[in-house]
Design an enzyme around this catalytic site. Structure first.
Site, PDB file in Angstrom:
ATOM      1  CB  CYS A   6      -8.110 -13.247 -28.665  1.00 45.95           C
ATOM      2  SG  CYS A   6      -7.175 -14.627 -29.335  1.00 45.95           S
ATOM      3  CG  ASP A  29       1.040  -8.985 -15.592  1.00 46.38           C
ATOM      4  OD1 ASP A  29       1.343 -10.043 -16.165  1.00 46.38           O
ATOM      5  OD2 ASP A  29       0.269  -8.942 -14.611  1.00 46.38           O
ATOM      6  CG  ASN A  86       5.293 -18.643 -16.670  1.00 44.18           C
ATOM      7  OD1 ASN A  86       6.459 -18.937 -16.410  1.00 44.18           O
ATOM      8  ND2 ASN A  86       4.671 -17.630 -16.092  1.00 44.18           N
ATOM      9  N   GLY A  92       3.297 -22.989 -14.944  1.00 40.16           N
ATOM     10  CA  GLY A  92       2.691 -21.839 -14.283  1.00 40.16           C
ATOM     11  C   GLY A  92       1.909 -20.934 -15.206  1.00 40.16           C
ATOM     12  CG  HIS A  99       1.440 -14.524 -21.756  1.00 38.12           C
ATOM     13  ND1 HIS A  99       0.534 -15.552 -21.829  1.00 38.12           N
ATOM     14  CD2 HIS A  99       1.891 -14.520 -20.476  1.00 38.12           C
ATOM     15  CE1 HIS A  99       0.436 -16.135 -20.651  1.00 38.12           C
ATOM     16  NE2 HIS A  99       1.257 -15.535 -19.808  1.00 38.12           N
TER      17      HIS A  99
HETATM   18  P1  AMP Z   1       1.016 -16.528 -16.902  1.00 38.32           P
HETATM   19  O1  AMP Z   1       0.929 -16.960 -15.466  1.00 38.32           O
HETATM   20  O2  AMP Z   1       2.388 -16.666 -17.489  1.00 38.32           O
HETATM   21  O3  AMP Z   1      -0.051 -17.170 -17.753  1.00 38.32           O
HETATM   22  O4  AMP Z   1       0.760 -14.976 -16.888  1.00 38.32           O
HETATM   23  C1  AMP Z   1      -0.499 -14.404 -17.079  1.00 38.32           C
HETATM   24  C2  AMP Z   1      -0.353 -12.959 -16.694  1.00 38.32           C
HETATM   25  O5  AMP Z   1      -1.424 -12.256 -17.240  1.00 38.32           O
HETATM   26  C3  AMP Z   1      -0.367 -12.713 -15.173  1.00 38.32           C
HETATM   27  O6  AMP Z   1       0.860 -12.072 -14.805  1.00 38.32           O
HETATM   28  C4  AMP Z   1      -1.581 -11.809 -14.991  1.00 38.32           C
HETATM   29  O7  AMP Z   1      -1.342 -10.813 -14.011  1.00 38.32           O
HETATM   30  C5  AMP Z   1      -1.771 -11.212 -16.373  1.00 38.32           C
HETATM   31  N1  AMP Z   1      -3.110 -10.808 -16.733  1.00 38.32           N
HETATM   32  C6  AMP Z   1      -4.246 -11.521 -16.617  1.00 38.32           C
HETATM   33  N2  AMP Z   1      -5.301 -10.830 -17.099  1.00 38.32           N
HETATM   34  C7  AMP Z   1      -4.804  -9.649 -17.558  1.00 38.32           C
HETATM   35  C8  AMP Z   1      -5.376  -8.504 -18.174  1.00 38.32           C
HETATM   36  N3  AMP Z   1      -6.696  -8.416 -18.425  1.00 38.32           N
HETATM   37  N4  AMP Z   1      -4.565  -7.469 -18.504  1.00 38.32           N
HETATM   38  C9  AMP Z   1      -3.252  -7.551 -18.235  1.00 38.32           C
HETATM   39  N5  AMP Z   1      -2.641  -8.602 -17.668  1.00 38.32           N
HETATM   40  C10 AMP Z   1      -3.408  -9.640 -17.321  1.00 38.32           C
HETATM   41 ZN    ZN Z   2      -6.181 -15.801 -27.645  1.00 38.18          ZN
END
Ligand code: AMP
Ligand code: ZN
Length: 114
Positions: A6, A29, A86, A92, A99
């Site tokens: 957000c 990412d 996910n 996961g 996202h």
């Molecule tokens: P998930 O495991 O599907 O919830 O993926 C979350 C993803 O968000 C992971 O691949 C993280 O590397 C990525 N992530 C977490 N924090 C950030 C951030 N501040 N900016 C960009 N990507 C992020």
């Molecule tokens: Zn949010």
């Protein structure tokens, strides 16, 4: 507002937005799993696919269309790519804001079930 995605969507945390419209933003990412790894997120906070409301059909479609657009912009539309979502603990999901991962730029194998 404590949700990190957000805050990125609202511009409170600087991020290189590679796509944005009135409902959706996309950014790289932070821990890329492939040469192309972009996250597509709704501006509106929705925790996961499991939390989509029946009225979120347009938003769900817009997310998929944005994934298509960022893949085109990243140059992987022809070579192929993956869109991964996910959901929840066993799915996961680590960030509780819906996202789509757009992943490509290398040969991907398997089904990501490991
Ligand atoms: P998930 O495991 O599907 O919830 O993926 C979350 C993803 O968000 C992971 O691949 C993280 O590397 C990525 N992530 C977490 N924090 C950030 C951030 N501040 N900016 C960009 N990507 C992020
Ligand atoms: Zn949010």
């Amino acid at each position: 507002m404590s949700c990190i995605f957000c805050r990125i969507a609202a511009g409170e945390i600087p991020s290189k937005l590679v796509y944005q419209d009135d409902q959706v933003v996309a950014f790289p990412d932070i821990h890329p799993a492939a040469p192309v790894h972009i996250l597509v997120v709704p501006r509106k906070h929705v925790q996961s696919v499991a939390h989509l409301a029946d009225g979120d059909g347009e938003l769900a479609g817009r997310l998929l269309l944005a994934a298509r657009t960022v893949a085109e912009q990243a140059g992987v539309a022809q070579s192929g790519y993956r869109v991964i979502i996910n959901i929840g603990d066993e799915g996961g999901q680590t960030v509780p804001h819906l996202h789509l991962h757009v992943i490509g730029g290398k040969q991907l194998t398997g089904h990501g079930t490991a």
